[in-house]
Every structure is written in C-alpha cells, then in structure tokens.
Motif scaffolding. Sequence first.
Motif, PDB file in Angstrom:
ATOM      1  N   LEU A  81     -28.827 -18.682   0.832  1.00 46.43           N
ATOM      2  CA  LEU A  81     -28.939 -17.539   0.186  1.00 46.43           C
ATOM      3  C   LEU A  81     -30.589 -17.295   0.275  1.00 46.43           C
ATOM      4  N   GLY A  82     -31.039 -16.091   0.506  1.00 46.94           N
ATOM      5  CA  GLY A  82     -32.454 -15.817   0.393  1.00 46.94           C
ATOM      6  C   GLY A  82     -33.477 -16.455   1.417  1.00 46.94           C
ATOM      7  N   CYS A  83     -32.470 -16.588   2.507  1.00 46.88           N
ATOM      8  CA  CYS A  83     -33.336 -17.494   3.743  1.00 46.88           C
ATOM      9  C   CYS A  83     -34.478 -16.446   4.060  1.00 46.88           C
ATOM     10  N   LYS A  84     -35.560 -17.064   4.132  1.00 42.82           N
ATOM     11  CA  LYS A  84     -36.707 -16.557   4.315  1.00 42.82           C
ATOM     12  C   LYS A  84     -37.696 -17.453   5.436  1.00 42.82           C
ATOM     13  N   ILE A  85     -38.136 -16.742   6.553  1.00 43.50           N
ATOM     14  CA  ILE A  85     -38.830 -17.304   7.611  1.00 43.50           C
ATOM     15  C   ILE A  85     -40.369 -16.575   7.510  1.00 43.50           C
ATOM     16  N   VAL A  86     -41.192 -17.143   7.463  1.00 41.71           N
ATOM     17  CA  VAL A  86     -42.695 -16.290   7.377  1.00 41.71           C
ATOM     18  C   VAL A  86     -43.598 -17.137   7.916  1.00 41.71           C
ATOM     19  N   ASP A 146     -27.795 -12.557  23.316  1.00 37.17           N
ATOM     20  CA  ASP A 146     -26.648 -12.306  22.387  1.00 37.17           C
ATOM     21  C   ASP A 146     -26.663 -13.801  21.373  1.00 37.17           C
ATOM     22  N   THR A 147     -26.875 -14.910  21.978  1.00 35.01           N
ATOM     23  CA  THR A 147     -26.949 -16.103  21.338  1.00 35.01           C
ATOM     24  C   THR A 147     -28.107 -16.250  20.393  1.00 35.01           C
ATOM     25  N   VAL A 148     -29.147 -15.558  20.347  1.00 37.07           N
ATOM     26  CA  VAL A 148     -29.897 -15.483  19.236  1.00 37.07           C
ATOM     27  C   VAL A 148     -29.612 -14.859  18.057  1.00 37.07           C
ATOM     28  N   GLN A 149     -30.108 -15.337  16.791  1.00 41.08           N
ATOM     29  CA  GLN A 149     -29.756 -14.491  15.612  1.00 41.08           C
ATOM     30  C   GLN A 149     -30.965 -14.795  14.575  1.00 41.08           C
ATOM     31  N   THR A 150     -30.974 -13.783  13.716  1.00 43.11           N
ATOM     32  CA  THR A 150     -32.011 -13.880  12.843  1.00 43.11           C
ATOM     33  C   THR A 150     -31.595 -14.911  11.647  1.00 43.11           C
ATOM     34  N   CYS A 151     -32.332 -15.386  10.660  1.00 42.24           N
ATOM     35  CA  CYS A 151     -31.971 -16.249   9.457  1.00 42.24           C
ATOM     36  C   CYS A 151     -30.829 -15.337   8.893  1.00 42.24           C
ATOM     37  N   VAL A 187     -35.089 -21.566   1.743  1.00 41.47           N
ATOM     38  CA  VAL A 187     -33.797 -21.122   1.250  1.00 41.47           C
ATOM     39  C   VAL A 187     -33.685 -21.367  -0.109  1.00 41.47           C
ATOM     40  N   ALA A 188     -32.699 -20.780  -0.819  1.00 44.00           N
ATOM     41  CA  ALA A 188     -32.841 -20.666  -2.156  1.00 44.00           C
ATOM     42  C   ALA A 188     -32.129 -22.102  -2.592  1.00 44.00           C
ATOM     43  N   SER A 189     -31.260 -22.788  -2.008  1.00 38.84           N
ATOM     44  CA  SER A 189     -30.731 -24.029  -2.399  1.00 38.84           C
ATOM     45  C   SER A 189     -31.752 -25.126  -2.397  1.00 38.84           C
ATOM     46  N   GLU A 190     -32.996 -25.075  -1.886  1.00 39.73           N
ATOM     47  CA  GLU A 190     -33.994 -26.107  -1.702  1.00 39.73           C
ATOM     48  C   GLU A 190     -35.353 -25.583  -2.525  1.00 39.73           C
ATOM     49  N   ARG A 191     -35.348 -24.289  -2.871  1.00 38.83           N
ATOM     50  CA  ARG A 191     -36.469 -23.882  -3.672  1.00 38.83           C
ATOM     51  C   ARG A 191     -36.631 -24.884  -5.110  1.00 38.83           C
ATOM     52  N   PRO A 192     -38.236 -24.781  -5.430  1.00 45.21           N
ATOM     53  CA  PRO A 192     -39.309 -24.312  -4.700  1.00 45.21           C
ATOM     54  C   PRO A 192     -39.806 -25.019  -3.570  1.00 45.21           C
ATOM     55  N   HIS A 193     -39.174 -25.828  -2.738  1.00 39.85           N
ATOM     56  CA  HIS A 193     -39.538 -26.533  -1.598  1.00 39.85           C
ATOM     57  C   HIS A 193     -39.477 -25.612  -0.395  1.00 39.85           C
ATOM     58  N   PHE A 194     -40.071 -25.952   0.620  1.00 37.20           N
ATOM     59  CA  PHE A 194     -40.055 -25.155   1.825  1.00 37.20           C
ATOM     60  C   PHE A 194     -40.408 -26.063   2.954  1.00 37.20           C
ATOM     61  N   LEU A 195     -40.050 -25.698   4.329  1.00 38.23           N
ATOM     62  CA  LEU A 195     -40.481 -26.359   5.425  1.00 38.23           C
ATOM     63  C   LEU A 195     -41.772 -25.825   6.042  1.00 38.23           C
ATOM     64  N   LEU A 196     -42.721 -26.696   6.386  1.00 34.02           N
ATOM     65  CA  LEU A 196     -43.867 -25.938   6.964  1.00 34.02           C
ATOM     66  C   LEU A 196     -43.967 -26.574   8.395  1.00 34.02           C
ATOM     67  N   PHE A 197     -43.858 -25.973   9.244  1.00 41.32           N
ATOM     68  CA  PHE A 197     -43.736 -26.560  10.694  1.00 41.32           C
ATOM     69  C   PHE A 197     -45.096 -26.453  11.403  1.00 41.32           C
ATOM     70  N   GLN A 198     -45.492 -27.993  11.681  1.00 39.68           N
ATOM     71  CA  GLN A 198     -46.883 -28.099  12.238  1.00 39.68           C
ATOM     72  C   GLN A 198     -46.824 -27.613  13.732  1.00 39.68           C
ATOM     73  N   MET A 199     -48.010 -27.426  14.324  1.00 38.08           N
ATOM     74  CA  MET A 199     -48.061 -27.207  15.690  1.00 38.08           C
ATOM     75  C   MET A 199     -48.392 -28.476  16.378  1.00 38.08           C
ATOM     76  N   GLU A 200     -48.255 -28.629  17.981  1.00 37.10           N
ATOM     77  CA  GLU A 200     -48.595 -29.657  18.523  1.00 37.10           C
ATOM     78  C   GLU A 200     -49.925 -30.113  18.472  1.00 37.10           C
TER      79      GLU A 200
END
Length: 189
Positions: free
Chosen positions: A107-112, A133-138, A174-187
């Motif tokens: 719930l409240g899935c947010k990708i930024v 067709d196999t690709v979706q949004t959050c 996502v709401a179930s994990e807030r206030p934590h979020f994932l921050l992906f690092q680049m190569e």
Amino acid sequence: MTAEAFAQENRSGERKWRRRSLWSVILLIPLAIAVEAYDSVKALLADNDLFSRRVAWGQSAHFGGSDWKLTDLRGAFGMANLPPDSVPVLADFQVTIGNPDLQNLWLGCKIVLIDKDGRHWSPTTLVSLKTPDTVQTCVSAIFSGAKTGDTLNLRETFLVPKEATKSIRPAVGVASERPHFLLFQMEKD
C-alpha cells in the motif's frame, strides 16, 4: 486544640498541597505536550520515507514481503517534444514475491529517483514509452494477483534534468516498511 493551633495546622497543610500542585503542574504540562505530539510524530513516521537501507548494485533486498532487485536504470534519448535539458529515465526492477498480500504490504508503493543533493523525482506520465505486456508499474502490481514465488518485472518512467542523471539513485518505499525505504546504489558507487 486551640483555634490558633488549628489554623496553623490548616495553613501548613495548605502550603503542602500548593507545593504538590505546583510540582504536579511541572510534570503534567510536558506529559500533556508529549501525548498531544505523539499522534503527529506517528503520522510523520508512517507517511514518509525517512531512513534509507542501501542496496548494493546487483544485490536484492527483502522489503515489503518480497525480494527487490534493480535490474536497469537508463536514459531514453532521442525523444521529441520534451522540455529542454530533460531526459526520460527508466528504472527496471525484478521482484520475487514472498508474501502475496501486496494490497496490504505494498500500500502506498512509491518508486522515486533521488540525486546527490536530495532532490526527488516521481514517475511521470508525460513520457509514454511502449512497454511489454509483462512489465507493470508498482501500483498495477499490487492488483496483479501475484502468488508466492512469482517474479514481477516493474518499470517506472521519470523525467529528470540532464545534469541530474549522473547522480540519481532509485528508491522504493511501501507503507508496511515506512519510515524505512530501499536506496539502490549504482555499479560505480
């Protein structure tokens, strides 16, 4: 007991109760403020992504009951009718479903996208790119009916300033994990 002794005892008892009342006010006012502020602090923490969990390039992280992996972050150049000095950016994720209750967990899935200066970009609808067709949004994945063990391919499209493309990183909340979020690092990080 004389009237004077009785009056002296009443004054002494009255002074005691005044002191107790003053001490209780000193204790109760901060307590009342804390109780009133509790709901505000709880709402702030529940509605915002405040604490990042960094995920190294190529790694997956368990988040919101599923395993998230950033598979690609790239620009889509050569498009017409875009604001000057802006670039469409595609963020692709592969998510292996653990707990299929996505309507509650996501719930409240947010990708930024977040740059080194802390600026945020949300997905845009200004740029429409053809996706398989196999690709979706959050958000659409929440209602996909995915089951445990399924792998979902998610893609969000962003429009960011060209100068920011060097330092942007995708983040997932996502709401179930807030206030934590994932921050992906680049190569290159």
